[in-house]
Design a protein around this motif. Structure first.
Motif, PDB file in Angstrom:
ATOM      1  N   ILE A  22       0.842  -1.194   0.000  1.00 11.87           N
ATOM      2  CA  ILE A  22       0.000   0.000   0.000  1.00 11.87           C
ATOM      3  C   ILE A  22       0.879   1.245   0.000  1.00 11.87           C
ATOM      4  O   ILE A  22       1.865   1.329   0.719  1.00 11.87           O
ATOM      5  CB  ILE A  22      -0.919   0.024   1.227  1.00 11.87           C
ATOM      6  N   ASN A  26      -1.245   8.817  -4.578  1.00 11.31           N
ATOM      7  CA  ASN A  26      -1.779   8.335  -5.842  1.00 11.31           C
ATOM      8  C   ASN A  26      -0.920   8.780  -7.015  1.00 11.31           C
ATOM      9  O   ASN A  26      -1.199   8.438  -8.163  1.00 11.31           O
ATOM     10  CB  ASN A  26      -3.206   8.842  -6.045  1.00 11.31           C
ATOM     11  N   PHE A 101      -7.186  -4.087   3.701  1.00 19.69           N
ATOM     12  CA  PHE A 101      -7.805  -4.176   2.379  1.00 19.69           C
ATOM     13  C   PHE A 101      -9.298  -3.871   2.362  1.00 19.69           C
ATOM     14  O   PHE A 101      -9.811  -3.370   1.370  1.00 19.69           O
ATOM     15  CB  PHE A 101      -7.552  -5.562   1.787  1.00 19.69           C
ATOM     16  N   ARG A 106     -10.823   1.846  -0.430  1.00 19.25           N
ATOM     17  CA  ARG A 106     -10.953   0.832  -1.478  1.00 19.25           C
ATOM     18  C   ARG A 106     -12.418   0.574  -1.819  1.00 19.25           C
ATOM     19  O   ARG A 106     -12.762   0.386  -2.991  1.00 19.25           O
ATOM     20  CB  ARG A 106     -10.277  -0.464  -1.048  1.00 19.25           C
ATOM     21  N   ALA A 109     -13.696   3.384  -3.926  1.00 17.47           N
ATOM     22  CA  ALA A 109     -13.130   3.261  -5.271  1.00 17.47           C
ATOM     23  C   ALA A 109     -13.767   2.097  -6.019  1.00 17.47           C
ATOM     24  O   ALA A 109     -13.980   2.166  -7.234  1.00 17.47           O
ATOM     25  CB  ALA A 109     -11.615   3.070  -5.191  1.00 17.47           C
ATOM     26  N   GLY A 110     -14.074   1.012  -5.290  1.00 17.77           N
ATOM     27  CA  GLY A 110     -14.704  -0.143  -5.906  1.00 17.77           C
ATOM     28  C   GLY A 110     -16.084   0.180  -6.455  1.00 17.77           C
ATOM     29  O   GLY A 110     -16.445  -0.239  -7.558  1.00 17.77           O
ATOM     30  N   GLY A 140      -9.643  -4.371  -6.836  1.00 19.97           N
ATOM     31  CA  GLY A 140      -9.502  -3.384  -5.769  1.00 19.97           C
ATOM     32  C   GLY A 140      -8.436  -3.766  -4.768  1.00 19.97           C
ATOM     33  O   GLY A 140      -7.628  -2.933  -4.340  1.00 19.97           O
ATOM     34  N   THR A 143      -4.716  -3.569  -6.684  1.00 23.70           N
ATOM     35  CA  THR A 143      -4.077  -2.297  -7.059  1.00 23.70           C
ATOM     36  C   THR A 143      -4.928  -1.052  -6.802  1.00 23.70           C
ATOM     37  O   THR A 143      -4.551   0.032  -7.247  1.00 23.70           O
ATOM     38  CB  THR A 143      -3.717  -2.301  -8.559  1.00 23.70           C
ATOM     39  N   ILE A 144      -6.036  -1.167  -6.093  1.00 22.44           N
ATOM     40  CA  ILE A 144      -6.997  -0.056  -5.968  1.00 22.44           C
ATOM     41  C   ILE A 144      -7.290   0.507  -7.359  1.00 22.44           C
ATOM     42  O   ILE A 144      -7.201   1.707  -7.613  1.00 22.44           O
ATOM     43  CB  ILE A 144      -6.528   1.054  -5.006  1.00 22.44           C
ATOM     44  N   TYR A 145      -7.596  -0.394  -8.283  1.00 23.52           N
ATOM     45  CA  TYR A 145      -8.044  -0.041  -9.628  1.00 23.52           C
ATOM     46  C   TYR A 145      -6.992   0.743 -10.408  1.00 23.52           C
ATOM     47  O   TYR A 145      -7.284   1.705 -11.107  1.00 23.52           O
ATOM     48  CB  TYR A 145      -9.387   0.687  -9.554  1.00 23.52           C
ATOM     49  N   ARG A 147      -4.138   2.197  -9.084  1.00 23.80           N
ATOM     50  CA  ARG A 147      -3.358   3.214  -8.363  1.00 23.80           C
ATOM     51  C   ARG A 147      -2.014   2.678  -7.885  1.00 23.80           C
ATOM     52  O   ARG A 147      -1.076   3.452  -7.685  1.00 23.80           O
ATOM     53  CB  ARG A 147      -4.146   3.724  -7.155  1.00 23.80           C
ATOM     54  N   GLN A 148      -1.925   1.389  -7.689  1.00 21.44           N
ATOM     55  CA  GLN A 148      -0.708   0.808  -7.109  1.00 21.44           C
ATOM     56  C   GLN A 148      -0.257  -0.395  -7.931  1.00 21.44           C
ATOM     57  O   GLN A 148      -0.436  -1.539  -7.542  1.00 21.44           O
ATOM     58  CB  GLN A 148      -0.963   0.370  -5.670  1.00 21.44           C
TER      59      GLN A 148
END
Length: 421
Positions: A22, A26, A101, A106, A109-110, A140, A143-145, A147-148
């Motif tokens: 994490i 961003n 998680f 998250r 964002a999901g 999610g 990679t948090i959609y 971002r990571q």
């Protein structure tokens, strides 16, 4: 190798992915490339050149093209620290993992990702049988959609772990695994750049710049790529072109990522309309503890677990939906230390779909987090076969009269379409 012994070597789960650490920001992170000492670099270069020569001969790819692609490859010392197993004093903590998680950022964002891709998620759900919530949860958590997605060059990661893995008991096996992934990366990039396999010493149609860009793309510290964090072998075997543009792009195309996750899960045995896992009943913890051996195998019949009080028939419409009484399950133990440092555990019953998620990332912590993330998004963790279509089945001596295939035929004959959440 005992599954429990390497339970926390989660980031190296190579069924599909490796979850990235994490990060608070961003903002895209710079690619990290640290050179190692000269002696290590010399051994690394020799081994890398040997592998490139082997790939060149096996696939008839011009050696010069491969060497040009790896001219600036380097070992990354920090990678070796990141892949080390935890120390003996380290205690696994399910509660901390879950909190990391399944949290508001998250989940928010999901929901946004789902709204943006709702129609396509519905299409993939219908085609693969994998619920949209499960697909959204996996991306999610990974990679948090987007971002990571990692900040290491993939060719450096895989070559470091292939030829300079840290001294651990399983070093030979891990190095071979990453050698295989490095070869898969080369072949993946060759075909992405327009080359054919075997190449037959003909690079007509190859885009060298695209080949090198593919080798230099960013990845996690275990070599996983894109929104769903697929390893190169998984990209070659399971990734699909979801948006129909003629190429697979897991980094920039949400549709490619969604379709690829659905395809991976389907190919690894996801059972459409079936539950994932259920908490063990509080008064049956002792019985469940005796059956929890850490092995990722379906061993115990659902009917047997109901008889022991570990499950209730009402959970997920067990024995009244599409779950056969004789279908198999396993006991999952998720350990954590309490406030006094005493070892505790939460227990769950995992069904076939639980182990399908484990194939994506070989961790019970991960699989249960995906299930609970999906439930937070609205996933109904139960059979979607309407109970009205199923005859009551006995607790003991049950047969396959209510098998999913027969239930499906029965369902079709009524022309009723159950709701899929």
């Amino acid at each position: 190798m005992n599954f429990r012994a390497f339970y926390l070597l989660l980031a190296l789960a190579l069924g599909a992915c490796s979850s990235a650490p994490i990060q608070e920001s961003n903002t895209p992170q710079p690619i990290v490339n640290q050179a190692d000492d000269s002696a290590t670099e010399a051994r690394y270069a020799q081994n890398l050149n040997t592998l490139l020569d082997q790939v060149s001969q096996a696939q008839e790819i011009p050696l010069q093209t491969l060497e040009n692609g790896f001219l600036d490859a380097k070992t990354i010392p920090s990678i070796r620290k990141l892949v080390l197993p935890p120390s003996g004093a380290f205690k696994k903590n399910w509660l901390v993992y879950r909190k990391r998680f399944i949290e508001p950022v998250r989940l928010k964002a999901g929901k946004a990702f789902w709204d943006e891709n709702r129609a396509f998620l519905s299409q993939v759900e219908q085609e693969s049988g994998v619920p949209a919530e499960i697909i959204v949860a996996i991306i999610g958590i990974e990679t948090i959609y987007g971002r990571q997605t990692g900040n290491f060059r993939v060719k450096d990661v895989l070559s470091t772990l292939a030829f300079s893995y840290p001294d651990t008991p399983n070093k030979p096996a891990r190095e071979q695994l990453f050698k295989d992934q490095l070869q898969e990366l080369i072949l993946m990039c060759w075909t992405e750049a327009g080359g054919k396999l075997p190449a037959k010493n003909n690079i007509q149609g190859l885009n060298p710049a695209r080949f090198n860009a593919c080798l230099n793309q960013n990845s996690s510290y275990a070599g996983a790529i894109g929104l769903p964090q697929f390893m190169p072998s998984s990209i070659r075997n399971f990734a699909v072109d979801g948006d129909g543009d003629g190429r697979i792009d897991l980094k920039q195309s949400p549709k490619d990522a969604i379709a690829s996750v659905g395809n991976f899960m389907k190919k690894h045995g996801w059972q459409a309309g079936m539950p994932v896992s259920f908490p063990v009943q509080e008064n049956a913890i002792s019985a469940a503890k005796q059956l929890a051996d850490g092995e990722p195998q379906l061993k115990y019949a659902v009917a047997e677990l109901i008889e022991k009080g570990i499950l209730l028939p009402s959970q997920g419409d067990l024995q009244r939906g599409g779950v056969e009484p004789q279908s198999k399950a396993l006991i999952v133990d998720l350990p954590y230390p309490d406030k006094d440092g005493v070892d505790q555990a939460q227990y769950f019953v995992g069904l076939n779909n639980f182990l399908t998620i484990v194939q994506y990332n070989r961790s019970y912590f991960y699989a249960q987090s995906v299930a609970e993330f999906a439930e937070a998004l609205g996933y109904k963790n139960q059979s979607v076969v309407p109970a009205a279509l199923v005859n009551e089945v006995p607790m003991k001596g049950a047969t396959s009269k209510s098998s999913p295939e027969k239930l499906k035929a029965k369902k079709s004959s009524t022309k009723k379409k159950p709701k899929v959440n």
